[in-house]
Design an enzyme around this catalytic site. Structure first.
Site, PDB file in Angstrom:
ATOM      1  N   HIS A  87     -88.826  -0.925 -30.686  1.00  0.00           N
ATOM      2  CA  HIS A  87     -89.663   0.251 -30.432  1.00  0.00           C
ATOM      3  C   HIS A  87     -90.891  -0.171 -29.638  1.00  0.00           C
ATOM      4  CE1 HIS A  87     -87.642   2.433 -34.018  1.00  0.00           C
ATOM      5  NE2 HIS A  87     -87.034   2.694 -32.880  1.00  0.00           N
ATOM      6  N   HIS A 102     -82.602  -3.290 -35.114  1.00  0.00           N
ATOM      7  CA  HIS A 102     -82.652  -2.451 -36.311  1.00  0.00           C
ATOM      8  C   HIS A 102     -81.315  -2.402 -37.043  1.00  0.00           C
ATOM      9  CE1 HIS A 102     -85.714  -0.758 -33.487  1.00  0.00           C
ATOM     10  NE2 HIS A 102     -86.468  -0.940 -34.558  1.00  0.00           N
ATOM     11  N   HIS A 113     -85.425   7.121 -39.990  1.00  0.00           N
ATOM     12  CA  HIS A 113     -85.655   5.925 -39.171  1.00  0.00           C
ATOM     13  C   HIS A 113     -84.327   5.219 -38.939  1.00  0.00           C
ATOM     14  CE1 HIS A 113     -86.973   1.863 -38.074  1.00  0.00           C
ATOM     15  NE2 HIS A 113     -88.117   2.408 -37.723  1.00  0.00           N
ATOM     16  N   GLU A 152     -83.362   2.154 -38.783  1.00  0.00           N
ATOM     17  CA  GLU A 152     -82.992   1.093 -39.724  1.00  0.00           C
ATOM     18  C   GLU A 152     -82.497   1.681 -41.042  1.00  0.00           C
ATOM     19  OE1 GLU A 152     -85.183  -1.975 -42.692  1.00  0.00           O
ATOM     20  OE2 GLU A 152     -86.002  -1.937 -40.647  1.00  0.00           O
ATOM     21  N   CYS A 182     -90.051  -7.258 -44.965  1.00  0.00           N
ATOM     22  CA  CYS A 182     -89.954  -8.563 -44.314  1.00  0.00           C
ATOM     23  C   CYS A 182     -91.294  -9.288 -44.332  1.00  0.00           C
ATOM     24  CB  CYS A 182     -89.424  -8.423 -42.887  1.00  0.00           C
ATOM     25  SG  CYS A 182     -90.582  -7.728 -41.704  1.00  0.00           S
TER      26      CYS A 182
END
Length: 286
Positions: free
Chosen positions: A39, A74, A124, A126, A190
């Protein structure tokens, strides 16, 4: 105006790896990027100029026309991967290893009979890739959305770029609303996201305002902006130096600088130089 950079800012290893893989593609016209590689509008513009085709993230239903398909950082669901392979597509996979970890956790919870709760942004890319392989799930964005779920076992995972403070609040709300349920929590936020957020927290103690660099669709960048607002520190979200608001910046003596995990090094340096240029002009006027 003094400019203070966050100790941790900018591109994570997952994005660097994805850019390295796509940089080695010799025939871009034969490859369709299955969504947005990252993104970041500057990266996307460069890929378009090189000749890559791109499937919009909200219209990834049918197989692309090119012989090769590039899976973005993603990731995609196993079901989507299977559809592409069944259509005879050669897959170039740039899925971030930490996104793979979320998929693995979701599959394990599913296979063990848990109703999966995903803390993240509904819709989203992901999150869609994770839940597309689940039959029993809910996506939770805020603590206010939490309810009592009609399942004896609840497995909780997170979007990789979710805010640690939101995750903690949602997790507490789940426990409070489901006292009889067996709850298993797997922290899949993460480490680069956590490092960026912790570094920004330290920066906020030193500055009056923050310039946050990142794509308009970047979730981790939006979370950095949200953190500034939660701490009562004004924030300006920019994609490049052209977005800098000189009138807004002129109100502050000390400004912080941070950037989301898909922000190019050269973009950060461009904006830092622009801010330092403002600083030098102020010194001359004095």
């Amino acid at each position: 105006m003094r400019v203070v950079r966050a100790e941790v800012l900018g591109m994570c290893f997952g994005v660097r790896d994805a850019l390295e893989i796509i940089g080695a593609v010799g025939t871009p016209r034969d490859v369709t990027i299955h969504g947005e590689l990252v993104h970041n509008e500057a990266v996307l513009a460069d890929l378009d100029a090189r000749g890559f085709r791109r499937t919009p993230e909200d219209r990834r239903n049918g197989p692309p026309p090119t012989p090769a398909v590039l899976i973005t950082a993603h990731g995609v669901s196993d079901a989507e991967r299977g559809r592409l392979e069944a259509a005879g597509k050669h897959l170039i996979d740039t899925t971030c290893p930490l996104v793979r970890r979320v998929h693995k956790a979701a599959r394990e919870l599913r296979d063990e009979g848990y109703h999966v709760l995903v803390i993240g942004r509904r819709g989203h890319v992901e999150v869609r890739g994770v839940v597309d392989d689940l039959e029993s799930f809910d996506v939770i964005e805020t603590p206010q959305e939490v309810r009592c779920y009609d399942h004896p076992r609840l497995g909780v995972i997170c979007q990789t770029t979710a805010s640690a403070r939101v995750v903690a609040a949602v997790r507490s709300a789940i426990v409070a609303a489901n006292p009889a349920a067996e709850i298993r929590f797997v922290d899949t936020v993460c480490q680069p996201t956590k490092d960026h957020q912790k570094s920004l927290e330290r920066l906020l103690e030193q500055v009056e305002a923050v310039v946050v660099i990142g794509g308009k669709n970047s979730n981790n960048t939006r979370e950095l902006v949200a953190l500034c607002h939660e701490r009562g520190v004004p924030a300006l979200h920019v994609q490049d130096a052209a977005d800098l608001d000189l009138a807004w910046l002129s109100r502050f003596e000390t400004v912080g600088l941070t950037a989301g995990t898909s922000t190019l090094d050269e973009t950060i340096e461009e904006i830092y130089r622009a801010l330092m240029g403002i600083h030098e002009e102020e010194l001359i006027r004095r």
